[in-house]
Design a protein around this motif. Structure first.
Motif, PDB file in Angstrom:
ATOM      1  N   GLN A  34     -19.428 -54.702  49.091  1.00 26.83           N
ATOM      2  CA  GLN A  34     -20.365 -53.089  48.608  1.00 26.83           C
ATOM      3  C   GLN A  34     -20.622 -52.967  47.762  1.00 26.83           C
ATOM      4  O   GLN A  34     -21.077 -51.826  47.338  1.00 26.83           O
ATOM      5  CB  GLN A  34     -19.900 -52.272  49.739  1.00 26.83           C
ATOM      6  N   LYS A  35     -21.531 -53.872  46.960  1.00 25.67           N
ATOM      7  CA  LYS A  35     -22.233 -54.249  45.642  1.00 25.67           C
ATOM      8  C   LYS A  35     -23.445 -54.113  45.099  1.00 25.67           C
ATOM      9  O   LYS A  35     -24.076 -54.578  46.591  1.00 25.67           O
ATOM     10  CB  LYS A  35     -21.428 -55.407  44.559  1.00 25.67           C
ATOM     11  N   SER A  36     -24.173 -53.825  44.713  1.00 23.98           N
ATOM     12  CA  SER A  36     -25.573 -53.177  44.340  1.00 23.98           C
ATOM     13  C   SER A  36     -26.400 -54.314  44.726  1.00 23.98           C
ATOM     14  O   SER A  36     -27.534 -54.519  45.160  1.00 23.98           O
ATOM     15  CB  SER A  36     -26.034 -52.536  43.290  1.00 23.98           C
ATOM     16  N   ALA A  37     -25.940 -55.275  44.087  1.00 27.75           N
ATOM     17  CA  ALA A  37     -26.699 -56.540  44.831  1.00 27.75           C
ATOM     18  C   ALA A  37     -26.011 -57.848  45.206  1.00 27.75           C
ATOM     19  O   ALA A  37     -25.012 -58.503  45.080  1.00 27.75           O
ATOM     20  CB  ALA A  37     -27.592 -57.772  43.459  1.00 27.75           C
ATOM     21  N   GLY A  38     -26.314 -57.784  46.943  1.00 29.22           N
ATOM     22  CA  GLY A  38     -25.726 -58.623  48.149  1.00 29.22           C
ATOM     23  C   GLY A  38     -26.338 -59.730  48.555  1.00 29.22           C
ATOM     24  O   GLY A  38     -26.642 -61.004  47.536  1.00 29.22           O
ATOM     25  N   LEU A  39     -26.000 -60.109  49.727  1.00 33.34           N
ATOM     26  CA  LEU A  39     -26.814 -61.073  50.384  1.00 33.34           C
ATOM     27  C   LEU A  39     -28.107 -61.931  50.123  1.00 33.34           C
ATOM     28  O   LEU A  39     -28.419 -62.474  48.961  1.00 33.34           O
ATOM     29  CB  LEU A  39     -26.238 -60.731  51.635  1.00 33.34           C
ATOM     30  N   ARG A  40     -29.442 -60.790  50.125  1.00 35.65           N
ATOM     31  CA  ARG A  40     -30.710 -60.811  49.766  1.00 35.65           C
ATOM     32  C   ARG A  40     -30.850 -60.873  48.399  1.00 35.65           C
ATOM     33  O   ARG A  40     -31.471 -62.394  48.253  1.00 35.65           O
ATOM     34  CB  ARG A  40     -31.365 -59.749  50.346  1.00 35.65           C
ATOM     35  N   THR A 103     -19.426 -57.627  36.794  1.00 37.06           N
ATOM     36  CA  THR A 103     -19.528 -58.561  37.738  1.00 37.06           C
ATOM     37  C   THR A 103     -20.625 -58.943  38.934  1.00 37.06           C
ATOM     38  O   THR A 103     -20.857 -59.849  38.649  1.00 37.06           O
ATOM     39  CB  THR A 103     -17.542 -58.718  38.043  1.00 37.06           C
ATOM     40  N   THR A 104     -21.004 -57.976  38.695  1.00 33.80           N
ATOM     41  CA  THR A 104     -22.748 -58.214  39.672  1.00 33.80           C
ATOM     42  C   THR A 104     -23.333 -59.058  39.361  1.00 33.80           C
ATOM     43  O   THR A 104     -24.206 -60.249  39.521  1.00 33.80           O
ATOM     44  CB  THR A 104     -22.892 -57.281  40.283  1.00 33.80           C
ATOM     45  N   ALA A 105     -23.766 -58.650  37.678  1.00 35.64           N
ATOM     46  CA  ALA A 105     -24.851 -59.220  36.599  1.00 35.64           C
ATOM     47  C   ALA A 105     -24.416 -60.997  36.639  1.00 35.64           C
ATOM     48  O   ALA A 105     -24.712 -61.677  36.532  1.00 35.64           O
ATOM     49  CB  ALA A 105     -24.914 -58.243  35.069  1.00 35.64           C
ATOM     50  N   ALA A 106     -22.715 -60.924  36.522  1.00 34.45           N
ATOM     51  CA  ALA A 106     -22.651 -62.151  36.129  1.00 34.45           C
ATOM     52  C   ALA A 106     -22.831 -63.032  37.057  1.00 34.45           C
ATOM     53  O   ALA A 106     -22.916 -64.359  37.407  1.00 34.45           O
ATOM     54  CB  ALA A 106     -20.838 -61.993  35.880  1.00 34.45           C
TER      55      ALA A 106
END
Length: 239
Positions: A34-40, A103-106
């Motif tokens: 459930q992170k801000s940047a996901g599958l799409r 982490t999501t940006a990485a």
């Protein structure tokens, strides 16, 4: 224009398909968390990076032999690396002392590299980098928890529903510090609301300490004016 010889053959479509699959796996893991940047987002970044590499390698064949024209396939790749930073930077934000989204940006950065590897004809490197992603994101937290278990300061979130105008919040803060906890964050999740003639409010307290917070919860449940108490582990602030 629609020929399959000039960089539009089965190999190129297979590379795009592999980039789609690998970036989809990375994006699915982020989606489940459930992170801000996901599958799409991750899928589009991976396929887009692969397509940029295909264009960089095969898209300028018509310039070969043209006097004064030079073709450098590394230029597009360099622009991808610098350009992806804008997406990654948009995912990082700071609230008080907590940094979230690193982490999501990485993973966005890594997905871009995976797509570039697939588009550049290095599918094994792209698959290996995808495995590294799951090793780091899923495996490292388990290892670090075992290594530092019992030696680090635990972080918890204490959620309270209470009746206002009784000085309860101040007393709760005093109790937390008296029990050896450091209050790192105070966040009102909802404004005071009317319940008959009594106003109620919700608050989330970020606590750090070396002892268990469960005795603290047990004591707060006995206080008059405390309507609900909840406790959960603090989320990783760099996610």
């Amino acid at each position: 224009m629609f020929g399959t010889a000039a960089g539009q053959g089965l190999r190129q479509f297979a590379e795009l398909g592999l980039a789609l699959l690998l970036s989809l796996l990375i994006g699915l893991e982020r989606e489940l968390q459930q992170k801000s940047a996901g599958l799409r987002t991750h899928t589009l970044v991976g396929v887009g990076s692969a397509l940029f590499m295909e264009v960089s390698i095969h898209g300028f064949g018509s310039l070969t032999g043209v006097p004064g024209a030079s073709v450098d396939v590394s230029r597009v790749a360099a622009q991808i690396v610098s350009g992806i930073g804008f997406i990654g930077g948009g995912l990082i934000f700071v609230r008080r002392d907590a940094v979230r989204g690193l982490t999501t940006a990485a993973t966005i950065w890594l997905t871009c590299a995976v797509g570039m590897a697939c588009g550049g004809g290095l599918p094994l490197l792209g698959a290996g980098a995808t495995l590294v992603h799951f090793l780091v994101v899923r495996g490292f937290p388990l290892v670090t928890r075992r290594l530092v278990s019992g030696r680090t300061v635990s972080q918890v979130e204490l959620r309270l529903s209470y009746r206002t105008r009784r000085g309860l919040l101040g007393r709760v803060l005093e109790l937390c510090t008296a029990r050896g906890f450091r209050v790192t964050d105070v966040h009102i999740t909802s404004e005071a609301r009317e319940s008959g003639k009594v106003k109620e409010a919700d608050v989330v307290l970020g606590l750090e300490g070396r002892t268990s917070a469960h005795p603290l919860v047990e004591e707060l449940t006995e206080w008059e004016g405390i309507l609900g108490v909840g406790l959960r582990a603090h989320r990783d602030s760099t996610e």
